[in-house]
Design a protein around this motif. Sequence first.
Motif, PDB file in Angstrom:
ATOM      1  N   ALA A  57     -15.589  -4.495 -31.471  1.00 49.97           N
ATOM      2  CA  ALA A  57     -16.921  -3.895 -31.503  1.00 49.97           C
ATOM      3  C   ALA A  57     -17.657  -4.121 -30.182  1.00 49.97           C
ATOM      4  O   ALA A  57     -18.309  -3.206 -29.658  1.00 49.97           O
ATOM      5  CB  ALA A  57     -17.721  -4.486 -32.665  1.00 49.97           C
ATOM      6  N   ARG A  58     -17.540  -5.329 -29.603  1.00 50.00           N
ATOM      7  CA  ARG A  58     -18.231  -5.609 -28.348  1.00 50.00           C
ATOM      8  C   ARG A  58     -17.645  -4.794 -27.192  1.00 50.00           C
ATOM      9  O   ARG A  58     -18.382  -4.241 -26.368  1.00 50.00           O
ATOM     10  CB  ARG A  58     -18.151  -7.103 -28.031  1.00 50.00           C
ATOM     11  N   VAL A  59     -16.305  -4.710 -27.124  1.00 48.08           N
ATOM     12  CA  VAL A  59     -15.679  -3.958 -26.042  1.00 48.08           C
ATOM     13  C   VAL A  59     -16.017  -2.474 -26.152  1.00 48.08           C
ATOM     14  O   VAL A  59     -16.342  -1.814 -25.149  1.00 48.08           O
ATOM     15  CB  VAL A  59     -14.153  -4.173 -26.042  1.00 48.08           C
ATOM     16  N   ALA A  60     -15.948  -1.930 -27.360  1.00 52.19           N
ATOM     17  CA  ALA A  60     -16.273  -0.513 -27.548  1.00 52.19           C
ATOM     18  C   ALA A  60     -17.731  -0.225 -27.196  1.00 52.19           C
ATOM     19  O   ALA A  60     -18.039   0.800 -26.576  1.00 52.19           O
ATOM     20  CB  ALA A  60     -15.980  -0.105 -28.997  1.00 52.19           C
ATOM     21  N   GLN A  61     -18.622  -1.135 -27.563  1.00 50.61           N
ATOM     22  CA  GLN A  61     -20.036  -0.951 -27.237  1.00 50.61           C
ATOM     23  C   GLN A  61     -20.267  -1.029 -25.727  1.00 50.61           C
ATOM     24  O   GLN A  61     -21.049  -0.245 -25.160  1.00 50.61           O
ATOM     25  CB  GLN A  61     -20.872  -2.004 -27.957  1.00 50.61           C
ATOM     26  N   ALA A  62     -19.577  -1.960 -25.063  1.00 51.90           N
ATOM     27  CA  ALA A  62     -19.734  -2.086 -23.615  1.00 51.90           C
ATOM     28  C   ALA A  62     -19.218  -0.849 -22.888  1.00 51.90           C
ATOM     29  O   ALA A  62     -19.852  -0.355 -21.936  1.00 51.90           O
ATOM     30  CB  ALA A  62     -19.005  -3.331 -23.129  1.00 51.90           C
ATOM     31  N   ARG A  63     -18.072  -0.320 -23.310  1.00 45.58           N
ATOM     32  CA  ARG A  63     -17.526   0.870 -22.664  1.00 45.58           C
ATOM     33  C   ARG A  63     -18.410   2.080 -22.927  1.00 45.58           C
ATOM     34  O   ARG A  63     -18.592   2.931 -22.042  1.00 45.58           O
ATOM     35  CB  ARG A  63     -16.103   1.124 -23.161  1.00 45.58           C
ATOM     36  N   ALA A  64     -18.961   2.172 -24.137  1.00 47.75           N
ATOM     37  CA  ALA A  64     -19.862   3.288 -24.426  1.00 47.75           C
ATOM     38  C   ALA A  64     -21.131   3.192 -23.584  1.00 47.75           C
ATOM     39  O   ALA A  64     -21.714   4.210 -23.190  1.00 47.75           O
ATOM     40  CB  ALA A  64     -20.209   3.305 -25.912  1.00 47.75           C
ATOM     41  N   LEU A 121      -6.983   1.818 -25.272  1.00 54.19           N
ATOM     42  CA  LEU A 121      -7.513   0.986 -24.189  1.00 54.19           C
ATOM     43  C   LEU A 121      -8.284  -0.208 -24.734  1.00 54.19           C
ATOM     44  O   LEU A 121      -8.153  -1.331 -24.236  1.00 54.19           O
ATOM     45  CB  LEU A 121      -8.414   1.835 -23.282  1.00 54.19           C
ATOM     46  N   VAL A 122      -9.100   0.030 -25.758  1.00 51.69           N
ATOM     47  CA  VAL A 122      -9.864  -1.071 -26.361  1.00 51.69           C
ATOM     48  C   VAL A 122      -8.926  -2.088 -26.989  1.00 51.69           C
ATOM     49  O   VAL A 122      -9.081  -3.301 -26.810  1.00 51.69           O
ATOM     50  CB  VAL A 122     -10.863  -0.516 -27.406  1.00 51.69           C
ATOM     51  N   LEU A 123      -7.925  -1.583 -27.722  1.00 46.77           N
ATOM     52  CA  LEU A 123      -6.975  -2.490 -28.363  1.00 46.77           C
ATOM     53  C   LEU A 123      -6.192  -3.295 -27.332  1.00 46.77           C
ATOM     54  O   LEU A 123      -5.940  -4.497 -27.514  1.00 46.77           O
ATOM     55  CB  LEU A 123      -6.021  -1.691 -29.253  1.00 46.77           C
ATOM     56  N   GLY A 124      -5.805  -2.651 -26.222  1.00 44.03           N
ATOM     57  CA  GLY A 124      -5.067  -3.366 -25.188  1.00 44.03           C
ATOM     58  C   GLY A 124      -5.898  -4.475 -24.557  1.00 44.03           C
ATOM     59  O   GLY A 124      -5.402  -5.584 -24.324  1.00 44.03           O
ATOM     60  N   SER A 125      -7.165  -4.191 -24.275  1.00 46.71           N
ATOM     61  CA  SER A 125      -8.019  -5.214 -23.673  1.00 46.71           C
ATOM     62  C   SER A 125      -8.277  -6.360 -24.642  1.00 46.71           C
ATOM     63  O   SER A 125      -8.284  -7.534 -24.243  1.00 46.71           O
ATOM     64  CB  SER A 125      -9.346  -4.591 -23.237  1.00 46.71           C
ATOM     65  N   VAL A 126      -8.463  -6.049 -25.916  1.00 47.23           N
ATOM     66  CA  VAL A 126      -8.699  -7.095 -26.907  1.00 47.23           C
ATOM     67  C   VAL A 126      -7.436  -7.945 -27.091  1.00 47.23           C
ATOM     68  O   VAL A 126      -7.514  -9.176 -27.233  1.00 47.23           O
ATOM     69  CB  VAL A 126      -9.148  -6.477 -28.241  1.00 47.23           C
ATOM     70  N   THR A 127      -6.268  -7.305 -27.081  1.00 47.82           N
ATOM     71  CA  THR A 127      -5.014  -8.059 -27.218  1.00 47.82           C
ATOM     72  C   THR A 127      -4.804  -8.998 -26.036  1.00 47.82           C
ATOM     73  O   THR A 127      -4.404 -10.158 -26.199  1.00 47.82           O
ATOM     74  CB  THR A 127      -3.832  -7.088 -27.333  1.00 47.82           C
ATOM     75  N   ALA A 128      -5.089  -8.502 -24.832  1.00 43.61           N
ATOM     76  CA  ALA A 128      -4.967  -9.362 -23.649  1.00 43.61           C
ATOM     77  C   ALA A 128      -5.931 -10.546 -23.735  1.00 43.61           C
ATOM     78  O   ALA A 128      -5.578 -11.680 -23.391  1.00 43.61           O
ATOM     79  CB  ALA A 128      -5.240  -8.546 -22.388  1.00 43.61           C
ATOM     80  N   ALA A 129      -7.150 -10.287 -24.217  1.00 47.37           N
ATOM     81  CA  ALA A 129      -8.123 -11.376 -24.376  1.00 47.37           C
ATOM     82  C   ALA A 129      -7.662 -12.372 -25.425  1.00 47.37           C
ATOM     83  O   ALA A 129      -7.883 -13.586 -25.281  1.00 47.37           O
ATOM     84  CB  ALA A 129      -9.482 -10.797 -24.755  1.00 47.37           C
ATOM     85  N   ALA A 130      -7.001 -11.884 -26.487  1.00 41.20           N
ATOM     86  CA  ALA A 130      -6.506 -12.784 -27.528  1.00 41.20           C
ATOM     87  C   ALA A 130      -5.415 -13.699 -26.983  1.00 41.20           C
ATOM     88  O   ALA A 130      -5.380 -14.901 -27.291  1.00 41.20           O
ATOM     89  CB  ALA A 130      -5.972 -11.974 -28.713  1.00 41.20           C
ATOM     90  N   PHE A 131      -4.511 -13.143 -26.147  1.00 40.88           N
ATOM     91  CA  PHE A 131      -3.482 -13.992 -25.526  1.00 40.88           C
ATOM     92  C   PHE A 131      -4.111 -15.037 -24.607  1.00 40.88           C
ATOM     93  O   PHE A 131      -3.697 -16.200 -24.586  1.00 40.88           O
ATOM     94  CB  PHE A 131      -2.497 -13.124 -24.732  1.00 40.88           C
ATOM     95  N   GLU A 132      -5.116 -14.635 -23.865  1.00 34.92           N
ATOM     96  CA  GLU A 132      -5.790 -15.582 -22.976  1.00 34.92           C
ATOM     97  C   GLU A 132      -6.492 -16.672 -23.779  1.00 34.92           C
ATOM     98  O   GLU A 132      -6.450 -17.852 -23.413  1.00 34.92           O
ATOM     99  CB  GLU A 132      -6.793 -14.831 -22.102  1.00 34.92           C
ATOM    100  N   ASP A 133      -7.131 -16.290 -24.892  1.00 34.34           N
ATOM    101  CA  ASP A 133      -7.766 -17.285 -25.754  1.00 34.34           C
ATOM    102  C   ASP A 133      -6.739 -18.251 -26.328  1.00 34.34           C
ATOM    103  O   ASP A 133      -7.025 -19.440 -26.506  1.00 34.34           O
ATOM    104  CB  ASP A 133      -8.517 -16.591 -26.894  1.00 34.34           C
ATOM    105  N   GLY A 134      -5.535 -17.740 -26.614  1.00 41.70           N
ATOM    106  CA  GLY A 134      -4.489 -18.619 -27.132  1.00 41.70           C
ATOM    107  C   GLY A 134      -4.075 -19.670 -26.126  1.00 41.70           C
ATOM    108  O   GLY A 134      -3.881 -20.848 -26.479  1.00 41.70           O
TER     109      GLY A 134
END
Length: 298
Positions: free
Chosen positions: A158-165, A184-197
């Motif tokens: 939700a935050r990434v989609a709102q920021a891009r909009a 694109l949103v899913l890819g960025s969120v997935t990359a952030a999830a790996f970084e958080d891990g």
Amino acid sequence: MLVSNQFGISAWHPAVALGYFAAVLAIGFVVDNPLFQVLGVVGAAALLLVLDGVRAARLVAGALGLAVLVALVNPLFNTRGETVLFTWWGGRPYTLEALVAGVSTALMLAQTLLWFASLSLVLTPDKLMVLFGRWAPSLTLVLTLSLRLVTSLRRKVARVAQARAGVGLGGGASLGLRVREGGLVLGSVTAAAFEDGVITADSMKSRGFGLPGRTCYQVVRFRGADGLLAGIVAALAAVVLAAAALGALAVSFFPEVVFAPVGSLSVCAGICYWLLICTPLAWQGAGVIRWRSIASSI
């Protein structure tokens, strides 16, 4: 933080709460008597509504709707039974026995969903860490992170989609553009999830995760009330499971629906099951009354 300072069912010791939900889930799986399953659905729905309020109403409605669908669809595939209600699609019978069997399966599914929903509210990740953190720290950490993964990803999407909009990069009107934007949103969120891990792993390692002699940040005391509750839950569940093992609650769906004769054991099991279901509701009500009494005296 002391669990004993909480009120209602949340004040139960995590082991007692886990034992309670294990008992009602076991009964829901073992006892296929529709009368007992109706009690289970009512009790599970009532507890979830008490714990989560109006927000749980949609889940309860969804579970009941799914149960109705499963019950009605089962006779379309299961043609066993002697009482034919009607025929369809080239003379395939739609039987009463298959419908009752479908109702039983649907009620078991509905109460399982509702009990697990209440369990997730009572046994929070910190309580799971208290129960299993010392015995299986890696598994407990994985389960704890998994419980928060879906909620965390939803917020990040939700935050990434709102920021891009906000910068004019939202999805267009066509389906292809919306799919591309979602990817694109899913890819960025997935990359952030790996970084958080990676960050979480480094943080846990720096705090000594996995070393012997670990302690829990939450202090949990097994009180006399917890022992009393554990004994009551164990006794009530034992009566119901014993009655089921002795065949007092048995139901035969095919070739016709036959219930076991009603006797003193089945009646006693029904009373014990109802008391078992009402135990957390009564405890929650007593906790609310106590809290309001304390709040009014301040």
